[in-house]
Design a protein around this motif. Structure first.
Motif, PDB file in Angstrom:
ATOM      1  N   VAL A  29       0.839  -1.195   0.000  1.00  0.00           N
ATOM      2  CA  VAL A  29       0.000   0.000   0.000  1.00  0.00           C
ATOM      3  C   VAL A  29       0.874   1.245   0.000  1.00  0.00           C
ATOM      4  CG1 VAL A  29      -1.818   1.272   1.203  1.00  0.00           C
ATOM      5  CG2 VAL A  29      -1.804  -1.241   1.264  1.00  0.00           C
ATOM      6  N   ASP A  30       0.617   2.132  -0.932  1.00  0.00           N
ATOM      7  CA  ASP A  30       1.297   3.421  -0.991  1.00  0.00           C
ATOM      8  C   ASP A  30       0.366   4.456  -0.358  1.00  0.00           C
ATOM      9  OD1 ASP A  30       2.587   5.773  -1.538  1.00  0.00           O
ATOM     10  OD2 ASP A  30       2.808   5.424  -3.699  1.00  0.00           O
ATOM     11  N   TYR A  31       0.661   4.831   0.870  1.00  0.00           N
ATOM     12  CA  TYR A  31      -0.208   5.764   1.587  1.00  0.00           C
ATOM     13  C   TYR A  31      -0.007   7.201   1.133  1.00  0.00           C
ATOM     14  CZ  TYR A  31      -1.380   1.952   4.763  1.00  0.00           C
ATOM     15  OH  TYR A  31      -1.841   0.764   5.285  1.00  0.00           O
ATOM     16  N   ARG A  32       1.065   7.491   0.380  1.00  0.00           N
ATOM     17  CA  ARG A  32       1.344   8.863  -0.060  1.00  0.00           C
ATOM     18  C   ARG A  32       0.690   9.212  -1.395  1.00  0.00           C
ATOM     19  NH1 ARG A  32       6.886   8.116   2.259  1.00  0.00           N
ATOM     20  NH2 ARG A  32       7.094   9.651   3.948  1.00  0.00           N
ATOM     21  N   HIS A  33       0.189   8.224  -2.102  1.00  0.00           N
ATOM     22  CA  HIS A  33      -0.374   8.467  -3.433  1.00  0.00           C
ATOM     23  C   HIS A  33      -1.676   7.671  -3.613  1.00  0.00           C
ATOM     24  CE1 HIS A  33       4.028   9.182  -3.899  1.00  0.00           C
ATOM     25  NE2 HIS A  33       3.600  10.219  -4.603  1.00  0.00           N
ATOM     26  N   PRO A  34      -2.569   8.177  -4.491  1.00  0.00           N
ATOM     27  CA  PRO A  34      -2.499   9.401  -5.296  1.00  0.00           C
ATOM     28  C   PRO A  34      -2.674  10.656  -4.435  1.00  0.00           C
ATOM     29  CG  PRO A  34      -4.106   7.824  -6.177  1.00  0.00           C
ATOM     30  CD  PRO A  34      -3.762   7.385  -4.794  1.00  0.00           C
ATOM     31  N   ALA A  35      -1.915  11.675  -4.750  1.00  0.00           N
ATOM     32  CA  ALA A  35      -1.945  12.917  -3.980  1.00  0.00           C
ATOM     33  C   ALA A  35      -3.354  13.484  -3.926  1.00  0.00           C
ATOM     34  CB  ALA A  35      -0.992  13.940  -4.596  1.00  0.00           C
ATOM     35  N   GLY A  36      -3.791  13.815  -2.726  1.00  0.00           N
ATOM     36  CA  GLY A  36      -5.092  14.443  -2.545  1.00  0.00           C
ATOM     37  C   GLY A  36      -6.264  13.496  -2.399  1.00  0.00           C
ATOM     38  N   ALA A 275       4.620   5.224  22.776  1.00  0.00           N
ATOM     39  CA  ALA A 275       4.203   4.991  21.389  1.00  0.00           C
ATOM     40  C   ALA A 275       3.363   6.150  20.874  1.00  0.00           C
ATOM     41  CB  ALA A 275       3.408   3.685  21.294  1.00  0.00           C
ATOM     42  N   ASP A 276       2.584   6.777  21.754  1.00  0.00           N
ATOM     43  CA  ASP A 276       1.728   7.882  21.337  1.00  0.00           C
ATOM     44  C   ASP A 276       2.529   9.127  20.993  1.00  0.00           C
ATOM     45  OD1 ASP A 276      -1.106   7.828  20.987  1.00  0.00           O
ATOM     46  OD2 ASP A 276      -1.267   9.506  22.376  1.00  0.00           O
ATOM     47  N   ALA A 277       3.679   9.269  21.620  1.00  0.00           N
ATOM     48  CA  ALA A 277       4.517  10.447  21.367  1.00  0.00           C
ATOM     49  C   ALA A 277       5.444  10.263  20.176  1.00  0.00           C
ATOM     50  CB  ALA A 277       5.344  10.762  22.614  1.00  0.00           C
ATOM     51  N   TRP A 278       5.643   9.012  19.735  1.00  0.00           N
ATOM     52  CA  TRP A 278       6.595   8.726  18.669  1.00  0.00           C
ATOM     53  C   TRP A 278       6.007   9.102  17.321  1.00  0.00           C
ATOM     54  CZ3 TRP A 278       7.622   3.381  16.174  1.00  0.00           C
ATOM     55  CH2 TRP A 278       8.706   3.483  15.294  1.00  0.00           C
ATOM     56  N   ARG A 279       6.551  10.133  16.704  1.00  0.00           N
ATOM     57  CA  ARG A 279       6.071  10.585  15.405  1.00  0.00           C
ATOM     58  C   ARG A 279       6.832   9.847  14.304  1.00  0.00           C
ATOM     59  NH1 ARG A 279       4.967  17.115  16.175  1.00  0.00           N
ATOM     60  NH2 ARG A 279       3.630  16.894  18.034  1.00  0.00           N
ATOM     61  N   ASP A 280       6.295   8.712  13.933  1.00  0.00           N
ATOM     62  CA  ASP A 280       6.957   7.804  13.004  1.00  0.00           C
ATOM     63  C   ASP A 280       6.712   8.266  11.568  1.00  0.00           C
ATOM     64  OD1 ASP A 280       7.995   5.724  11.564  1.00  0.00           O
ATOM     65  OD2 ASP A 280       6.631   4.183  12.354  1.00  0.00           O
ATOM     66  N   THR A 281       7.767   8.722  10.901  1.00  0.00           N
ATOM     67  CA  THR A 281       7.632   9.245   9.539  1.00  0.00           C
ATOM     68  C   THR A 281       7.337   8.154   8.519  1.00  0.00           C
ATOM     69  OG1 THR A 281      10.019   9.105   9.180  1.00  0.00           O
ATOM     70  CG2 THR A 281       9.158  11.171  10.057  1.00  0.00           C
ATOM     71  N   THR A 282       7.516   6.895   8.901  1.00  0.00           N
ATOM     72  CA  THR A 282       7.213   5.785   7.977  1.00  0.00           C
ATOM     73  C   THR A 282       5.828   5.202   8.207  1.00  0.00           C
ATOM     74  OG1 THR A 282       8.119   4.050   9.432  1.00  0.00           O
ATOM     75  CG2 THR A 282       9.666   5.188   7.973  1.00  0.00           C
ATOM     76  N   GLU A 290       0.496  13.399   4.552  1.00  0.00           N
ATOM     77  CA  GLU A 290       1.225  14.036   3.459  1.00  0.00           C
ATOM     78  C   GLU A 290       0.466  13.889   2.141  1.00  0.00           C
ATOM     79  OE1 GLU A 290       5.846  13.863   4.966  1.00  0.00           O
ATOM     80  OE2 GLU A 290       5.105  12.212   3.727  1.00  0.00           O
ATOM     81  N   ARG A 291      -0.172  12.759   1.943  1.00  0.00           N
ATOM     82  CA  ARG A 291      -0.967  12.565   0.717  1.00  0.00           C
ATOM     83  C   ARG A 291      -2.070  13.621   0.613  1.00  0.00           C
ATOM     84  NH1 ARG A 291      -3.516   8.157   1.952  1.00  0.00           N
ATOM     85  NH2 ARG A 291      -5.620   9.005   2.100  1.00  0.00           N
ATOM     86  N   LEU A 292      -2.605  14.019   1.752  1.00  0.00           N
ATOM     87  CA  LEU A 292      -3.700  14.986   1.780  1.00  0.00           C
ATOM     88  C   LEU A 292      -3.211  16.432   1.835  1.00  0.00           C
ATOM     89  CD1 LEU A 292      -6.046  13.094   4.260  1.00  0.00           C
ATOM     90  CD2 LEU A 292      -6.243  13.233   1.763  1.00  0.00           C
ATOM     91  N   GLY A 293      -1.895  16.624   1.705  1.00  0.00           N
ATOM     92  CA  GLY A 293      -1.348  17.977   1.735  1.00  0.00           C
ATOM     93  C   GLY A 293      -1.277  18.568   3.125  1.00  0.00           C
ATOM     94  N   LEU A 294      -1.295  17.704   4.138  1.00  0.00           N
ATOM     95  CA  LEU A 294      -1.214  18.131   5.530  1.00  0.00           C
ATOM     96  C   LEU A 294       0.179  17.813   6.070  1.00  0.00           C
ATOM     97  CD1 LEU A 294      -4.628  16.605   6.647  1.00  0.00           C
ATOM     98  CD2 LEU A 294      -4.152  19.053   6.335  1.00  0.00           C
ATOM     99  N   PRO A 295       0.599  18.467   7.152  1.00  0.00           N
ATOM    100  CA  PRO A 295       1.894  18.089   7.740  1.00  0.00           C
ATOM    101  C   PRO A 295       1.842  16.646   8.231  1.00  0.00           C
ATOM    102  CG  PRO A 295       0.688  19.597   9.174  1.00  0.00           C
ATOM    103  CD  PRO A 295      -0.059  19.569   7.876  1.00  0.00           C
ATOM    104  N   GLY A 296       2.975  15.951   8.107  1.00  0.00           N
ATOM    105  CA  GLY A 296       2.992  14.535   8.458  1.00  0.00           C
ATOM    106  C   GLY A 296       2.548  14.253   9.873  1.00  0.00           C
TER     107      GLY A 296
END
Length: 313
Positions: A29-36, A275-282, A290-296
């Motif tokens: 699954v590509d969670y970053r695409h399709p953009a928007g 775990a709740d505080a860990w901002r996992d970029t992956t 990010e796909r929705l144009g929001l900050p990660g």
């Protein structure tokens, strides 16, 4: 790792072959695409907050499996038609992925994955050892499976991560309706009270089974995540038992050996907060934002700030 039902003897090689084939068919699954492209569940939802927490997902997922296996029809269906007997961790991982894509994935991908799950379930049917016929797509069973997942994840987050207000608890259940509809659910539990009403109707048929304790022993063993301390895995398994409705735990005969000790409770809560505080970029939550144009880190923000950002955008 293989679970063995003492009444069924050994599995033949076709089950192992099914397990290997299932592993090869895992979705990417590509969670970053399709953009928007929007997800089925909106980004300012309670579910976006809960599903990003791996402690809540782990504890809640184990609790959901126990609630499902309490019904012989579901337990038999899983046992006879899936790879669960020989690959419970792989099967659980794929189930978890389907849950994630339903919440964070682009809607088109979520529909594709859920459609694939439904096609597999359409082939599942049979008879329990007691002679009761079942089909995986029976509305009663679909409704219960969806309700157990909602209850497990919500209750685990509320208990071991951060308390949810009564309004947010109800929102969590209600937000699952679009995903539930795609699975063919006809009665969505819109609150914990709805879940308990559904449970009371099924309760007379709940029963203990060796599979339940063997499943818990696998979770407690740490085989699912070898890099995590074994003590945390034991706490996770016992934490899952602790959030079961007491009457279900009694029916499943999960005795004091599965009691969560005070030290384990503290450790599990500490892990949940970490775990709740860990901002996992992956993570799906970060990539979907990010796909929705929001900050990660959108899913980690306070609700009022999320609403302001969405209003501006």
């Amino acid at each position: 790792m293989a679970l063995r039902d003492p009444e069924d003897g050994q599995f033949d090689s076709t089950v192992e072959e099914r397990a290997r084939a299932a592993a090869k068919r895992e979705w990417t699954v590509d969670y970053r695409h399709p953009a928007g492209e929007p997800s089925l569940v909106p980004p300012d939802s309670v579910q976006w907050k809960v599903f990003r927490n791996m402690i809540a997902m782990g504890v809640g997922g184990v609790a959901a499996v126990l609630l499902e296996f309490a019904d012989a029809r579901i337990r038999t269906g899983v046992w006879e038609h899936s790879v669960y007997p020989v690959d419970p961790i792989g099967r659980s991982r794929r189930t978890g992925m389907a849950a994630m894509v339903g919440v964070y994935g682009p809607e088109s991908m979520a529909r594709k994955v859920i459609g694939g799950v439904n096609r597999m379930h359409a082939k599942v049917g049979g008879t329990t050892p007691a002679g009761r016929p079942y089909k995986a797509l029976e509305p009663e069973l679909l409704n219960w499976v969806h309700a157990t997942a909602a209850y497990g994840f919500m209750k685990a987050y509320h208990t071991f991560v951060r308390p949810l207000s009564p309004a947010d608890q109800t929102r969590f259940f209600e937000e699952g309706a679009p995903v539930a509809a795609l699975y063919g659910v006809t009665q969505v539990a819109a609150s914990e009270a709805d879940f308990l009403t559904m449970m009371e109707e099924l309760l007379p048929d709940f029963e203990p089974h060796p599979i339940n304790t063997e499943f818990l022993n696998i979770i407690a063993s740490g085989k699912a995540a070898p890099g995590t301390p074994k003590a945390l895995h034991r706490a996770l398994a016992r934490g899952a038992v602790s959030i079961l409705p007491p009457v279900v735990r009694q029916r499943l005969e999960l005795g004091p050996e599965w009691d969560l000790s005070p030290i384990e409770r503290v450790a599990l809560k500490a892990a949940g907060r970490l775990a709740d505080a860990w901002r996992d970029t992956t993570s799906p939550a970060w990539q979907a934002a990010e796909r929705l144009g929001l900050p990660g880190h959108f899913a980690w923000l306070p609700s009022d700030r999320q609403r302001r950002m969405l209003t501006r955008s």
